[in-house]
Design a protein around this motif. Structure first.
Motif, short mmCIF file in Angstrom:
data_model
loop_
_atom_site.label_atom_id
_atom_site.label_comp_id
_atom_site.label_asym_id
_atom_site.label_seq_id
_atom_site.Cartn_x
_atom_site.Cartn_y
_atom_site.Cartn_z
N VAL A 148 -10.91 13.39 3.95
CA VAL A 148 -11.37 11.94 3.19
C VAL A 148 -12.12 11.01 4.05
N LEU A 166 -0.36 3.64 -12.91
CA LEU A 166 -0.55 3.06 -12.22
C LEU A 166 -2.04 1.90 -12.33
N LYS A 204 2.48 2.09 -3.45
CA LYS A 204 1.59 2.78 -4.55
C LYS A 204 0.82 3.71 -4.24
N ALA A 205 1.06 4.14 -3.00
CA ALA A 205 1.02 5.72 -2.38
C ALA A 205 2.50 5.99 -2.63
N PRO A 207 -6.37 17.14 4.59
CA PRO A 207 -6.99 16.61 3.47
C PRO A 207 -7.35 15.11 3.83
N GLU A 208 -6.26 14.43 4.30
CA GLU A 208 -6.41 12.72 4.88
C GLU A 208 -8.09 12.56 5.54
N GLY A 244 -6.36 11.42 0.32
CA GLY A 244 -6.33 10.85 1.70
C GLY A 244 -5.15 10.05 1.99
N ILE A 245 -3.57 10.33 1.08
CA ILE A 245 -2.59 9.86 1.37
C ILE A 245 -1.72 11.15 2.01
N ASN A 246 -1.00 10.43 3.36
CA ASN A 246 -0.45 12.05 3.92
C ASN A 246 0.84 11.95 3.48
N ARG A 268 4.37 5.52 -5.60
CA ARG A 268 4.12 5.91 -7.08
C ARG A 268 2.58 7.24 -7.09
N ALA A 269 2.57 6.62 -6.85
CA ALA A 269 0.86 7.69 -6.79
C ALA A 269 1.39 9.37 -6.22
N LYS A 285 0.07 -1.18 0.18
CA LYS A 285 0.09 0.23 -0.22
C LYS A 285 0.66 1.56 -0.01
N ILE A 286 1.86 1.42 0.69
CA ILE A 286 2.42 2.44 0.88
C ILE A 286 3.47 2.61 0.00
N MET A 300 -6.32 3.27 -4.44
CA MET A 300 -5.58 4.49 -3.73
C MET A 300 -6.77 5.38 -3.55
N LEU A 336 3.95 10.66 -9.27
CA LEU A 336 2.88 11.33 -9.75
C LEU A 336 1.92 12.10 -9.82
N ASP A 337 1.40 12.63 -9.25
CA ASP A 337 0.79 13.83 -8.66
C ASP A 337 0.52 13.93 -7.40
N VAL A 393 4.56 9.97 2.97
CA VAL A 393 5.01 9.32 2.37
C VAL A 393 6.74 9.42 1.86
N PHE A 416 -4.20 8.59 -12.00
CA PHE A 416 -2.38 8.48 -11.63
C PHE A 416 -2.32 7.01 -13.08
N ALA A 422 -2.88 12.53 -4.82
CA ALA A 422 -2.38 11.82 -3.46
C ALA A 422 -3.59 12.47 -2.86
N ARG A 423 -2.72 13.50 -2.51
CA ARG A 423 -3.86 14.31 -1.45
C ARG A 423 -5.36 14.00 -1.24
N TYR A 448 -7.57 4.71 0.59
CA TYR A 448 -6.30 4.47 1.32
C TYR A 448 -6.76 5.21 2.58
N THR A 449 -7.67 5.66 2.71
CA THR A 449 -7.91 5.62 4.68
C THR A 449 -8.97 4.57 5.23
#
Lengths: 333, 235
Positions: B76, B93, A205-206, B72-73, A221-223, A208-209, A202-203, B101, A212-213, A227, B90, A217-218, B104-105
């Motif tokens: 979500v 991906l 993939k996060a 933001p997280e 909900g990705i911190n 890579r995400a 999971k981390i 993704m 990319l952007d 990351v 992405f 990603a934010r 993710y949460t």
């Protein structure tokens, strides 16, 4: 229309150039083989690949951090140096064996890089990129000079005490040491482990995400800060392992030892395509091989090796700045 | 019940004041649309609700609690998900990883799997293409992926930014049918659109933005009938 026509006409010319390059390469190899015999040549390739494996562990840290924050972390070579010293203390002072020593070096480097990222780079996240770049160079100088102080590692050359006795095996005239086997084995295991983390977890993939952007990603909900810290830590752990393996191969350490391997690993990462993990690996193997071939065959080779390494860098920037595995356009806002 | 309440919001990019005191709300179960020309502040509103931007004045309440200082997280996690303008897939991906993704949460793999199945039921084409890279999808499929990804966090409120942008008319119809279906399953929707006719046709209520201010609000049908709006946005 004209452009397409020109391209079609040029295609055979490009093929001729590639063919000439391939022929030149083959001729060069043939020449080197007959110069000192095939065994000497094969030994040089073998030593080159071994060095390349160590470069790979360093280059992966450069390329991952670049992929995520678009920063060339010039302090990375110095984190590698700290890794060499950490394992030196573990082995020479505390008498630890190889596995705990390399793990210790990895953990020390990981913690060090987290501190560096938090203190030096994070406050500059929104600043122009050149600010972080200059800061990275500053962190590099600081680590080299601070660790050279008497109460730290001191500025002397120190003989690295290997955690095991070196045994040499002979195969068809080639000498292979147990150190070589360990270097290749540990590197392969770490690279495969890294590939697993990036592709499957999971981390990963996060990561890579995020590369990319960041704003998308934010929104997932990705911190993103977490990351980024994780990426610095992961790269540093590999550099710590690299420092240990490098010191086992070349058992003399000092606080400025990280500069050249660091720059060459950076070159290797650019050669493979900065931001690309497989690219960093392949580029490093090429880089290590070129390095050792120059030392083995050119008169004064040991003084010219650095010159050749950076010649490679210049040629890559001129001919194909995106490197072997690089994507045509990496920049994204 | 008010799900989201935006109160006298001011947002600036440096010296440029993009939003100058807007107030609106979304009730549970509603589709609310923000319409207006380019640069009116529609996307800025959504980015501020999602926590990507901080307002310099005003407040945003979600289920009665202020979220303007929330990351933001956490937003979500609390149940607000955004499908951004331009989709922001992405690209390297896979479709499956993009959806992961979106979740993710969340922690429970079984619940994530059941959300994934629900997304596949709404967008069968995503299931067919689950192992393809996001960047290789067509524009319409990317929009579906972006919406599916947004739904993977099981939002109570879905923010949609220009879902019709760059799509062929027949795909626009399909996307809007899906938006209605998502809403019918209980998700409230805040829709930002330049295609005002389309947005007003499915919305319960509408707010019209002009250079950072709300100039008209009301239920979608009355906004649709307003002569000035007809002239300015519906041609």
């Amino acid at each position: 229309m004209n452009r397409i026509l020109a391209k079609t006409l040029l295609r055979p010319v490009v093929w001729v150039i590639y063919a000439a390059l391939a022929a030149g390469l083959l001729y060069g190899i043939g020449y080197l083989v007959q110069l000192n015999g095939p065994t000497y040549f094969a030994q040089a390739i073998l030593d080159g690949l071994r060095l390349g494996f160590v470069y790979a562990l360093i280059a992966l840290g450069y390329t991952m951090v670049y992929g995520i924050v678009r920063l060339i972390n010039f302090a990375h070579g110095d984190v590698f140096m700290v890794g060499a010293f950490a394992s030196y203390y573990a082995v020479a002072r505390y008498g630890w064996s190889f596995v705990p020593a390399i793990l210790f070096a990895m953990v020390i480097c990981l913690l060090l890089n987290i501190v560096i990222e938090r203190v030096a780079y994070k406050p500059l996240r929104e600043a122009p990129r050149i600010a972080s770049l200059i800061t990275a160079i500053g962190v590099s100088f600081f680590l080299e000079s601070f660790t050279a102080l008497r109460f730290a590692f001191s500025a002397d050359y120190i003989t690295y005490k290997r955690p095991f006795e070196v045994t040499v095996w002979k195969f068809w005239g080639l000498s292979i040491t147990n150190a070589t086997v360990i270097i290749v084995g540990v590197t392969l295991a770490l690279v495969l482990g890294l590939q697993y983390v990036i592709r499957r977890t999971k981390i990963g993939k996060a990561m890579r995400a995020t590369s990319l952007d960041k704003s998308a990603a934010r929104l997932m909900g990705i911190n993103v800060d977490g990351v980024i810290t994780f990426t610095f830590a992961l790269g540093a752990a590999l550099a710590g392992a690299a420092g240990t393996l490098y010191a086992i191969a070349f058992p003399q350490i000092w606080t400025f030892m990280g500069i050249m391997p660091g720059l060459k690993a950076f070159t290797a990462a650019v050669l493979g395509g900065i931001g690309s993990v497989p690219g960093a690996f392949v580029g490093s193997l090429l880089m290590g091989t070129v390095d050792v071939l120059v030392v083995s065959f050119l008169p004064l080779g040991s003084r010219l090796r650095d010159l050749f390494a950076f010649l490679v860098l210049i040629v890559v920037f001129l001919v194909k700045p995106t490197g072997i595995f690089g994507e045509p356009q990496v920049e994204k806002v | 019940m008010q799900l989201l309440q935006v109160d006298n919001l001011h947002v600036a990019y440096g010296a440029i004041r993009a939003i100058q005191g807007i107030s609106f709300h979304v009730d549970a179960g509603e589709i609310v649309t923000l319409i207006g020309a380019n640069g009116a502040g529609k996307s800025t509103s959504l980015r501020t609700i999602s926590g990507l931007l901080r307002p310099y004045r005003g407040d945003i309440l979600y289920q009665g609690e202020s979220i303007v200082r929330t990351s933001p997280e956490r937003i979500v996690k609390a149940g607000i998900s955004q499908v951004p303008e331009g989709r922001q897939i992405f690209s390297t991906l896979t479709v499956m990883e993009n959806l992961q993704m979106g979740a993710y949460t969340r922690r429970d793999p079984q619940e994530i799997e059941s959300s994934m199945q629900r997304v596949f039921r709404s967008f069968p084409r995503l299931q067919e293409r689950q192992s393809q890279l996001g960047g290789t999808l067509s524009g319409g499929e990317q929009q579906m992926l972006a919406m599916g990804r947004g739904l993977m966090s099981m939002p109570r409120l879905l923010l949609l930014d220009e879902p019709s942008m760059g799509l062929a008319p027949i795909l626009v119809d399909e996307i809007f049918e899906i938006i209605k279906a998502i809403n019918a399953q209980g998700t409230s929707i805040l829709l930002v659109e330049q295609n005002a006719a389309m947005a007003l046709s499915i919305a319960d209520r509408a707010y019209v933005l002009e250079t950072g201010r709300i100039v008209l609000e009301g239920d979608a049908k009355s906004v649709l009938r307003n002569p000035q709006i007809r002239e300015a946005y519906l041609g």
